[in-house]
Write an enzyme that holds these catalytic residues in place. Sequence first.
Site, short mmCIF file in Angstrom:
data_model
loop_
_atom_site.label_atom_id
_atom_site.label_comp_id
_atom_site.label_asym_id
_atom_site.label_seq_id
_atom_site.Cartn_x
_atom_site.Cartn_y
_atom_site.Cartn_z
N ASP A 94 0.79 -1.24 0.00
CA ASP A 94 0.00 0.00 0.00
C ASP A 94 0.81 1.28 0.00
O ASP A 94 0.26 2.36 -0.22
CB ASP A 94 -0.96 0.01 1.19
CG ASP A 94 -2.28 -0.62 0.81
OD1 ASP A 94 -2.40 -1.06 -0.35
OD2 ASP A 94 -3.18 -0.69 1.65
N ASP A 118 -13.40 35.46 -33.94
CA ASP A 118 -12.61 34.22 -33.93
C ASP A 118 -13.40 33.07 -33.34
O ASP A 118 -13.13 31.92 -33.63
CB ASP A 118 -11.37 34.40 -33.05
CG ASP A 118 -10.18 34.81 -33.86
OD1 ASP A 118 -10.36 34.99 -35.08
OD2 ASP A 118 -9.09 34.96 -33.28
#
Length: 521
Positions: A36, A290
């Site tokens: 772990d 744009d």
Amino acid sequence: MKLTVWTYEGPTHVGAMRIATAMEGLHYVLHAPQGDTYADLLFTMIQRDNKRPPVTYTTFQARDLGSDTATLFQQSMIDAYERFKPDAMIVGASCTAELIQDDPNGLSQALNLPIPVVPLELPSYQRKENWGASETLYHLIRALAGPHAPAPGSTRAPITEREAGVRPSCNLLGPTALGFRHRDDVREITTLLDQLGVDVHVVAPMGATPADLANIGAADFNVLMYPEVGDTAARWLERTFKQPTVRTVPIGVGATRDFVQEVAALTGLDPEPVLAGDPSRLPWYSRSIDSTYLTGKRVFIFGDATHAVAAARVAHEEMGFKVVGLGTYSREFAREVRAAAKLYDVEPLITDDYLEVEEAVNRLQPEMVLGTQMERHIAKRLGIGCAVISAPVHVQDFPASYSPQMGFEGANVLFDTWVHPLMMGLEEHLLGMFREDFEFNDDVAPSHLGGKTRVEASVKDPQPSPDGDTSWSEDAEKELGKIPFFVRGKARRNTEQYARDNGVTTITTEILYDAKAFFSR
Ligand code: SF4
């Protein structure tokens, strides 16, 4: 339980680690098997921390299981206390350790350490990482601030009735280690509140000490930045300290303005100077010439509930996109996502199975995906543009530069990161259109690389389709390449389907156009 290769959230104890790692002076003793310790890498490799998380693992091995793992746990606690000298500790078990039932709570209390020790009961087999973080924060605040709570039934004067010249203060709840841009969001929201005239008392858990948490009740109110982590604690503070909660999550220009108004209404401060000084470029950029070709772009959104709901609002209201899918892996907040999905008239997707998400993206054929790192991979496989909006995170979600998601600057960051993949799509499309041109054809390297002929092998033989029963001629494959990349996958699949239905084994340019005509009928 289901075995899976990838997962949106880790186990509950990783949530607890995110709280411990975010704080100062807190240490976590985790009863856990040898393997772990992998969780350390989340913080050192992904978040790029320059130190290990403040976690001591008991790291029992298979051979320990026959002997006394309880003593091993207690010894680890004593060692950790002596070595790290923390101000407080949390203790708990990982999934495997939960099965050996050593009772870390009872074992830790029996040691009588001279600091607060908060036991965590995090059922790993029913819950996940964000819930684990939320429970850890709640239990820590409750254990440390609880002794300072006012007597039940006592009232609190409204914030607007404070003495003249005294600035109101608040706590920021929810920012953790491994959170998506939490570090930068805290800076942005702290600055915004300061401009409004509000001081930040405690940020919890990020940067807080156990003493800060003990004193959290002194603030006038709480700002709930990330409900997945902070909501349970906010509700307890509301009940116990009568601290109101600001719940608007300031992601996007509209939500940031709502947030400023909500704080102003609560504190009696004037929001106008802050609103008038709004430095966000998103609204104008979105309307600019744009960006008009971006209007109506179909986006699929998936993430934790907070970021997914916020992204849908920004996409719809501020960028002019069309939300075609919305979902979350945060089951605890499914209700919020269902309510948001109704606004955009889409079916909510509540799942923690990335294969279901992939299937939905495939079916809905969006032009862009806003998701987690999992969706980035899905979108990449399907050839669709993608921007990351939520945890689970990857190393590139911890940029060296300042990149908040919240506040006015956060809105600028959203515009840049979401619009960029679409601009790249346009660029690709233009390159496709001019592919026959002498300067742009596939055999010529880019002009900035000298424009020389490429040495790569070109496609010569018919290319088999993935299912192997149809193949593409060289001409048809070239023609397919002229189709914008974000619809190319769909065109390929439709054509192969058409070929199969008509018993065609080699797809030529003619078959490609027949299929196009067939599907546009
Ligand atoms: S104990 Fe839980 S977190 Fe640790 S390796 Fe096993 S399944 Fe993963």
